[in-house]
Design an enzyme around this catalytic site. Sequence first.
Site, PDB file in Angstrom:
ATOM      1  CG  HIS A 177      -2.160  -1.089   0.977  1.00 45.80           C
ATOM      2  ND1 HIS A 177      -2.846  -0.636   0.125  1.00 45.80           N
ATOM      3  CD2 HIS A 177      -2.068  -2.222   1.499  1.00 45.80           C
ATOM      4  CE1 HIS A 177      -4.388  -2.103   0.818  1.00 45.80           C
ATOM      5  NE2 HIS A 177      -3.048  -2.852   1.285  1.00 45.80           N
ATOM      6  CG  ASP A 222       0.403   9.543   1.111  1.00 45.32           C
ATOM      7  OD1 ASP A 222       0.444   7.882   1.458  1.00 45.32           O
ATOM      8  OD2 ASP A 222      -0.108  10.463   1.710  1.00 45.32           O
TER       9      ASP A 222
HETATM   10  P1  ADP Z   1      -2.848   6.681   5.452  1.00 48.53           P
HETATM   11  O1  ADP Z   1      -3.465   5.500   4.961  1.00 48.53           O
HETATM   12  O2  ADP Z   1      -1.620   6.668   5.043  1.00 48.53           O
HETATM   13  O3  ADP Z   1      -3.705   7.456   6.805  1.00 48.53           O
HETATM   14  P2  ADP Z   1      -4.212   8.011   2.969  1.00 48.53           P
HETATM   15  O4  ADP Z   1      -5.097   9.234   2.742  1.00 48.53           O
HETATM   16  O5  ADP Z   1      -4.699   7.069   2.326  1.00 48.53           O
HETATM   17  O6  ADP Z   1      -3.635   7.613   4.468  1.00 48.53           O
HETATM   18  O7  ADP Z   1      -6.061   7.321   3.850  1.00 48.53           O
HETATM   19  C1  ADP Z   1      -6.771   7.531   5.595  1.00 48.53           C
HETATM   20  C2  ADP Z   1      -7.304   7.568   5.309  1.00 48.53           C
HETATM   21  O8  ADP Z   1      -8.268   7.479   6.907  1.00 48.53           O
HETATM   22  C3  ADP Z   1      -8.497   7.836   4.691  1.00 48.53           C
HETATM   23  O9  ADP Z   1     -10.474   7.326   4.147  1.00 48.53           O
HETATM   24  C4  ADP Z   1      -9.053   9.131   5.333  1.00 48.53           C
HETATM   25  O10 ADP Z   1     -10.838  10.088   4.868  1.00 48.53           O
HETATM   26  C5  ADP Z   1      -9.020   8.573   7.475  1.00 48.53           C
HETATM   27  N1  ADP Z   1      -8.684   9.684   7.839  1.00 48.53           N
HETATM   28  C6  ADP Z   1      -7.099  10.243   7.321  1.00 48.53           C
HETATM   29  N2  ADP Z   1      -6.996  11.308   8.657  1.00 48.53           N
HETATM   30  C7  ADP Z   1      -8.443  11.375   9.000  1.00 48.53           C
HETATM   31  C8  ADP Z   1      -9.051  11.875   9.898  1.00 48.53           C
HETATM   32  N3  ADP Z   1      -7.718  13.117  10.889  1.00 48.53           N
HETATM   33  N4  ADP Z   1     -10.095  12.117  10.393  1.00 48.53           N
HETATM   34  C9  ADP Z   1     -10.285  11.082   9.853  1.00 48.53           C
HETATM   35  N5  ADP Z   1     -10.352  10.217   8.719  1.00 48.53           N
HETATM   36  C10 ADP Z   1      -9.139  10.284   8.624  1.00 48.53           C
END
Ligand code: ADP
Length: 450
Positions: A156, A353
């Site tokens: 991922h 990312d």
């Molecule tokens: P990572 O997997 O590195 O955290 P991604 O952007 O690929 O980054 O996925 C993050 C997921 O978690 C997304 O679905 C996003 O909406 C959720 N998310 C990230 N930060 C928050 C937050 N502060 N509050 C709620 N949901 C979050």
Amino acid sequence: MSRLVLVANRVPDPGERGATAGGLAVALKDAVTRRDAVWFGWSGATAEATSATPREAVHGRLTYATIDLGAADYRQYYQGFSNGALWPVLHYRLGVARFDREDWIGYRRVNAAFAAALAPMLRADDTVWIHDFHLFSLAAELRALGCKQRIGFFLHVPFPPRQVFAGLPHAQSILEALAAADVIGVQTGDDAGNLRDALVAIGQAETAPKVHAFPIAIDTAGFATLAARRFRTKEVDRLRLSLAGRALAIGVDRLDYTKGLPQRIAGFGKLLERFPRHRAKVTFLQVAPVSRGDVAQYRALRRELDEMVGRINGQYAEPDWGPIRYITRAVARPTIAGYMRLARIGLVTPLRDGMNLVAKEYVAAQDAEDPGVLVLSRFAGAALELDGAVLVNPLDADDIADGLDIALSMPAEERGARWQRMAAAVRSNTAATWCRDFLAALEDGAAARD
Ligand code: ADP
């Protein structure tokens, strides 16, 4: 149809399906609703020793099978090698990585323990799909126990250029172990190229053709509906009223050093410094709940952000306007969806990312009649698909400020045209198509897209 066995470090809480579920559970929903499936992995609990046999909980056609981790395994496999070494190296951050031979031994031990607990559950015609960097050696451990099932692996996070990956102690063992998988999925063509190079460089040229890009996606229609529905709720009204007609820029991330948060805050500060016409006209809301708060680098990051936000707010705030609102508590996903729809700008600037789902969610959340602008890091996998975004270098605060200025000044027509291009991209590649593409490559030998 044969049974699908998903394996990931963490198994989602069965209660978290639907609106509150995390990215992986959303992405895999299509796969697990269409056939009998098992989801195997860590329960999230620690115990004296790692469990030898999984606990099973049956929910319709899906069985959750979880094991607890022993305290030393949690420290060495999870905190140590996975989060302390692999996570930074895979995100191109050799200088942040911490290596300890004991952590590597723990990593191998837990991968072997996963295999030992999983193998007795497997049926001859199961398809096994392993997820992410915590489990690089699992396919090889399963093969060592005689498992002959089709095994797929999906990474991922990014895969860096081979010279960066070679800095990781035991890099070669990890690559050799990966060769046991039948299909190796990564997020982008760049990641695929890097991983193939690394395999060829260690004499695994025959494994390189197994590597293909499958860019992960979201439940676009589901997120769009969630955002539209939540837009007219008390929580979103509260935010809207508090803005007093000002534009909103939003950032939503886990508080992680790969997300470029200090540079992003500095970029917003530069916007106010260099473009005074935007002062008191835009408010930046950053939601960044603390993750991995027990790791030193994460504590240092939090201190740095607290200080930066305080300084910029002190410098530019007016009695009736504060430039940055910074929330380190978790905010519910449905509320975030509503906030995204309200925001004129989605500010997504990770230093590196694998994909970045937040960027895709921001696009999905917009009102087609009056969409916002995505300001996106060039170094997120999503930048390859979302070419309607204003792309910035996330390391360069001035470039972020320029991007914000362009976004705030953009005529409605251009906003609409850029969004249409991005909306088409997130509608054509969804979580469901991602699952189907990967499984078609694994089970039917279908040609991947690159
Ligand atoms: P990572 O997997 O590195 O955290 P991604 O952007 O690929 O980054 O996925 C993050 C997921 O978690 C997304 O679905 C996003 O909406 C959720 N998310 C990230 N930060 C928050 C937050 N502060 N509050 C709620 N949901 C979050």
